[in-house]
Design a protein around this motif. Structure first.
Motif, PDB file in Angstrom:
ATOM      1  N   ALA A  19       0.899  -1.220  -0.050  1.00 38.07           N
ATOM      2  CA  ALA A  19       0.235   0.026   0.109  1.00 38.07           C
ATOM      3  C   ALA A  19       0.935   1.079   0.193  1.00 38.07           C
ATOM      4  N   SER A  20       0.523   2.280  -0.538  1.00 36.22           N
ATOM      5  CA  SER A  20       1.256   3.506  -0.564  1.00 36.22           C
ATOM      6  C   SER A  20      -0.004   4.754  -0.619  1.00 36.22           C
ATOM      7  N   GLY A  21       0.532   5.689   0.168  1.00 35.24           N
ATOM      8  CA  GLY A  21      -0.451   6.698   0.286  1.00 35.24           C
ATOM      9  C   GLY A  21       0.188   7.699   1.327  1.00 35.24           C
ATOM     10  N   LEU A  69      -4.203   2.314   5.625  1.00 43.64           N
ATOM     11  CA  LEU A  69      -3.470   1.437   4.432  1.00 43.64           C
ATOM     12  C   LEU A  69      -2.930   0.362   5.048  1.00 43.64           C
ATOM     13  N   THR A 127      -3.934  -1.940  -0.968  1.00 39.24           N
ATOM     14  CA  THR A 127      -4.163  -1.518  -2.333  1.00 39.24           C
ATOM     15  C   THR A 127      -3.771  -2.610  -3.467  1.00 39.24           C
TER      16      THR A 127
END
Length: 64
Positions: free
Chosen positions: A44-46, A54, A59
């Motif tokens: 996950a990236s955010g 996350l 994701t």
């Protein structure tokens, strides 16, 4: 026997640009495929403000 497969890795890296986050994500996916092709996981990236969400949501499912 190669050992019990009961380990996991979780990493949170903050202070990255969009490009840096994308590159690290790409590198993690490559490493996972090379070292644990049948392993399952989430990348996950955010935003730093949503790290908890996350980790819970993820994701990109990477599986075997």
């Amino acid at each position: 026997m190669a050992g019990k497969k009961d380990k996991a890795v979780v990493a949170v890296i903050s202070g990255l640009t969009d490009n840096q986050a994308a590159q690290i994500t790409k590198d993690i996916l490559k490493s996972k495929q090379r070292n644990a092709p049948l392993g399952r996981g989430t990348v996950a990236s955010g935003f730093m403000s949503s790290v908890g969400a996350l980790l819970q949501k993820g994701t990109k499912q990477i599986g075997g």
